[in-house]
Structures are given as C-alpha cells and as structure tokens.
Design a protein around this motif. Structure first.
Motif, PDB file in Angstrom:
ATOM      1  N   ALA A  42       7.600   4.833 -13.401  1.00  0.00           N
ATOM      2  CA  ALA A  42       7.042   4.076 -12.275  1.00  0.00           C
ATOM      3  C   ALA A  42       6.471   5.030 -11.230  1.00  0.00           C
ATOM      4  O   ALA A  42       5.403   4.781 -10.654  1.00  0.00           O
ATOM      5  CB  ALA A  42       8.115   3.185 -11.645  1.00  0.00           C
ATOM      6  N   GLY A  43       7.176   6.123 -10.969  1.00  0.00           N
ATOM      7  CA  GLY A  43       6.669   7.118 -10.028  1.00  0.00           C
ATOM      8  C   GLY A  43       5.398   7.761 -10.533  1.00  0.00           C
ATOM      9  O   GLY A  43       4.468   8.022  -9.761  1.00  0.00           O
ATOM     10  N   ALA A  44       5.332   8.019 -11.849  1.00  0.00           N
ATOM     11  CA  ALA A  44       4.121   8.607 -12.429  1.00  0.00           C
ATOM     12  C   ALA A  44       2.935   7.662 -12.289  1.00  0.00           C
ATOM     13  O   ALA A  44       1.808   8.100 -12.011  1.00  0.00           O
ATOM     14  CB  ALA A  44       4.356   8.942 -13.899  1.00  0.00           C
ATOM     15  N   VAL A  45       3.176   6.363 -12.460  1.00  0.00           N
ATOM     16  CA  VAL A  45       2.095   5.379 -12.270  1.00  0.00           C
ATOM     17  C   VAL A  45       1.560   5.455 -10.843  1.00  0.00           C
ATOM     18  O   VAL A  45       0.350   5.450 -10.607  1.00  0.00           O
ATOM     19  CB  VAL A  45       2.591   3.959 -12.605  1.00  0.00           C
ATOM     20  N   ARG A  46       2.462   5.529  -9.869  1.00  0.00           N
ATOM     21  CA  ARG A  46       2.031   5.638  -8.470  1.00  0.00           C
ATOM     22  C   ARG A  46       1.215   6.919  -8.264  1.00  0.00           C
ATOM     23  O   ARG A  46       0.191   6.918  -7.579  1.00  0.00           O
ATOM     24  CB  ARG A  46       3.237   5.623  -7.535  1.00  0.00           C
ATOM     25  N   CYS A  76       0.835  -1.204   0.000  1.00  0.00           N
ATOM     26  CA  CYS A  76       0.000   0.000   0.000  1.00  0.00           C
ATOM     27  C   CYS A  76       0.867   1.251   0.000  1.00  0.00           C
ATOM     28  O   CYS A  76       0.671   2.162  -0.819  1.00  0.00           O
ATOM     29  CB  CYS A  76      -0.927  -0.019   1.224  1.00  0.00           C
ATOM     30  N   LEU A  77       1.845   1.302   0.879  1.00  0.00           N
ATOM     31  CA  LEU A  77       2.679   2.496   1.002  1.00  0.00           C
ATOM     32  C   LEU A  77       3.460   2.754  -0.278  1.00  0.00           C
ATOM     33  O   LEU A  77       3.701   3.915  -0.648  1.00  0.00           O
ATOM     34  CB  LEU A  77       3.625   2.351   2.195  1.00  0.00           C
ATOM     35  N   ASN A  78       3.829   1.686  -0.975  1.00  0.00           N
ATOM     36  CA  ASN A  78       4.572   1.841  -2.229  1.00  0.00           C
ATOM     37  C   ASN A  78       3.726   2.460  -3.333  1.00  0.00           C
ATOM     38  O   ASN A  78       4.265   2.900  -4.353  1.00  0.00           O
ATOM     39  CB  ASN A  78       5.116   0.493  -2.693  1.00  0.00           C
TER      40      ASN A  78
END
Length: 421
Positions: free
Chosen positions: A302-306, A219-221
């Motif tokens: 990957a950060g944008a997906v999050r 979840c935190l990721n």
C-alpha cells in the motif's frame, strides 16, 4: 424484486445527498390572517357584535409569530381598513438577513424594525389561551356578555389601543386573539394581520466543512512523505476540487474516478508550486524513489502504491513507475486500477516484457484465462534486457500471488500449458 431494487437505489441516492449536501436552517414567513377587516359594534347598539375571536393555528415548526392591527372609528359595518403589509415587511427582513434564528424556538426581535400602522379608533385585544377564551365568551344571566376581562398574556395584549404590532414568543395552538370594542357609543373597524415564522431544513448542494476536509485527508494519504510541501499541495487540491465540482457529482463518482480527479488536482498544484525552481521537486523525486525501493523490500504494498502515485504526480511518469504501480496494485487486488496503469505504461513502451507479464497477470487474476494465455504463449521465450526469461518472470509472479493468498484455478493450468516448474 423491483421494489427492493428501487428501495436500494433510493438509499444509495440519499446517501450521496447526505454526503454531498449541507443542511441549512431556513426561515420562511407564512400569513395566517392577511388584512382581515373586522367590524365591532358599540356596546349600546343593538344587533351585531362588539366582540369577536380570531383563533391562531400555528404551522408546525413555528419559531415566532407576529400580529398587527389598526383601527378606524366608524358606524359603517362595511368599512374597509387597509392591512399593514406585515407579511411583506417580515419577508423583506428575512431576505435582508435581519431576522435570524438564535436557537431552537427563538428568533431575533424585529418589532422595532416593523412599521407600526396608524389608527383612529380604539379596541381591546387580548392574547388568551383556552381558559381565557372561555372567560371572554362567558355570558351573564340575561344572556349578555360578562364584562370580566379574561386572563391574558401581556406579550400580545393591548387595551384601548388604536394600533399595535407584536412579536409573540409563545408557541401554542390553543391561542386566540380576543377583540372587543370598549366604546359605548362608537363602532370600530379593525384590520388584523397575523404572520408566523416557520423554521425548516433545506439541503443545498454545497460543500460542507466535513466533506472539504475529507478531500484534504484523501490527498494527504496519497503522499508517502507527509511534510509541509504535501500539506500545501493538498490545501491547494481541495480548493481546486471543491470549486470545480458540485459535491453531489463528485461524491457520486466511483472511487477510481474520484482518485483520478484528485490526482489531477494534486498534479496541477505541484506544478504550480514548483514554478519557483526545479531543485525542490527533483529532491522530492529522489527521496520517494529511495523510499519505494525500501517499500518493495519490506513488502509494504500500500505504501509503494502511494509512492509510485506520488512519483507520477511529480512528473516522474516513466513506464517503469507505471509498471511498479500496477504490480503493487495487482498484489493488493486493485485489478482495474492496475489495468489502467499497465495500459498507460504500454503506451510508453509497448514491448516491455514486465508490463506485458502484468497485463497477462491481470487477465489471469480476473479469470480471463484465454486472453492471459495468448500473451503468455506469445512472449514465453522472450528475454528482458537483463537476460531474464519471460517464463521466469511469470513463475515468480505466480508464486508471489499464491503467497498473498490469491486462490486461482488457472495458476497450475498456466504452469502446465507453459511448462513452468
């Protein structure tokens, strides 16, 4: 081949079990001798026996064992002596939690909680090993049993006793209970109960601490900003998931299905925590929106997906965010996740050229060229609201996918069929 497939399925199934289930040490009682009545002659009486051996054969994983005996003075060889109910007593103590495993091979001493049977006769009981047994069975020159007392373990020995109950810490399989009638004139009937406590591992479909922690970590990721609000939401989400699903079921889901379950729990938790006011939520949406713009510039896909996922969870579920999420998933090779979000975005805006281009990109990247070309041909001459041509959007996308190393034979074919430079 069938055997290899079956073996693979067993390995996969056992993997899910080992991940989803928790190993618990369980204690169980096992009766070895249950209320057996033994008649012993007096020493002076001819015929019969005034001594007998009860061999003890302990089951595997025995951590303790018990025996009890009671006596009745009698010269009736058929005299029955009721047992002490030792097995039922121990079973109840295990159920009630009074008997626990302290460490391997050591359990709590419960002798004081066991009912000591009454008795009216007297008997010698020796707990011996193989050497003591030989001494006990030794005879003298005229064939009579020797009177020598065998070597014995004091933990399980009672001499000239009417009754007794013992917990034995000695775990060996060369042990015996050697019974002897010490009386010269009176016979004795003895009832013996022997119970072993066996330790075993049971797999229960309950959440282990490790697996619950993994829900929290997953979840935190998914948060781009891992602050106190994110931690609060993830503590809430792990509680919702672990109470709504059995671990074996949850861990057997595909990665995408687990993501759906977790994101739905996160969404509910964020909605519940936002009941105090909208300002905190709007502030976080603004922060994530600014962050995702930077991630697009620095190509942190990957950060944008999050970030896009978090925006959608927070309620900023516009078609633009679904499109941005899907495009970054295509860049990462997460094709099926991208398809799902493209479909959701098109449900909100079925004519958006960026979403349609990404739908075509999905078909192209998954080698479904005919379906991709059908979309490209239909919209190739259309323009977005910012006047950008569909063919120009597609041309940029193809260059981006090539830059990322996607090797696809249909890229050049697309350029040729659509006359893209």
């Amino acid at each position: 081949m069938i055997k290899r497939i079956s073996l693979l399925l067993i390995v996969i199934f056992n993997t899910f079990l080992s991940q989803g289930q928790s190993t618990t040490t369980v204690l169980k009682e096992k009766s070895l001798v249950k209320g057996q009545t033994i008649y012993l002659n007096s020493k002076a009486r001819l015929g019969g026996k005034n001594r007998i051996v009860v061999p003890i054969r302990l089951p595997a994983n025995t951590v303790a064992w018990y025996y009890s005996f009671t006596t009745v003075t009698t010269n009736n060889a058929k005299q029955h002596v009721p047992g002490s109910g030792l097995q039922m007593q121990i079973a109840k103590l295990i159920t009630d939690g009074a008997l626990n495993l302290i460490s391997a091979g050591l359990v709590t001493n419960i002798v004081s909680q066991l009912i000591k049977p009454t008795g009216s006769g007297a008997v010698d009981v020796y707990l011996t090993d193989a050497n003591g047994l030989k001494q006990f069975e030794r005879k003298d020159l005229v064939g009579m049993y020797a009177v020598n007392v065998p070597t014995f373990y004091s933990e399980g020995t009672a001499q000239n006793s009417r009754n007794g109950v013992f917990q034995i810490p000695i775990i060996r399989n060369d042990l015996s209970l050697c019974l002897r009638n010490p009386s010269v004139t009176e016979g004795v009937a003895v009832s013996v109960d022997v119970v072993a406590i066996v330790s075993s591992k049971e797999y229960r479909d309950i959440w282990s601490t490790k697996n619950i922690s993994s829900i929290y970590d997953d979840c935190l990721n998914k948060f781009s900003v891992k602050d106190a609000e994110a931690e609060k939401a993830c503590n809430c989400a792990k509680s919702k998931v672990s109470t709504s699903y059995k671990p074996s079921f949850y861990l057997a889901l595909s990665d995408s299905k687990r993501t759906d379950v977790l994101q739905e729990a996160m969404k509910r938790c964020l909605q519940e925590s936002d009941s105090s006011g909208i300002s905190g939520k709007e502030k976080r949406i603004q922060e994530i929106t600014e962050l995702v713009k930077g991630q697009e510039i620095t190509k942190e896909y990957a950060g944008a997906v999050r970030s896009y996922n978090e925006l959608i969870i927070l309620g900023a579920n516009s078609w633009q965010n679904y499109n941005g999420l899907a495009y970054n998933q295509l860049r990462l090779g997460l094709f099926e996740d991208a398809r799902k979000n493209i479909t959701t975005g098109l449900g909100k805006n079925p004519e958006d050229l960026s979403l349609l281009a990404n739908l075509g990109n999905y078909y192209l990247l998954t080698n479904k060229y005919d379906q991709a070309l059908q979309i490209f041909q239909k919209y190739k001459n259309k323009k977005r609201s910012d006047k950008k041509k569909f063919k120009d959007i597609l041309s940029e996308d193809l260059k981006e996918f090539e830059r990322l190393g996607f090797d696809n034979v249909y890229f050049n074919k697309t350029r040729q069929d659509l006359k893209i430079k």
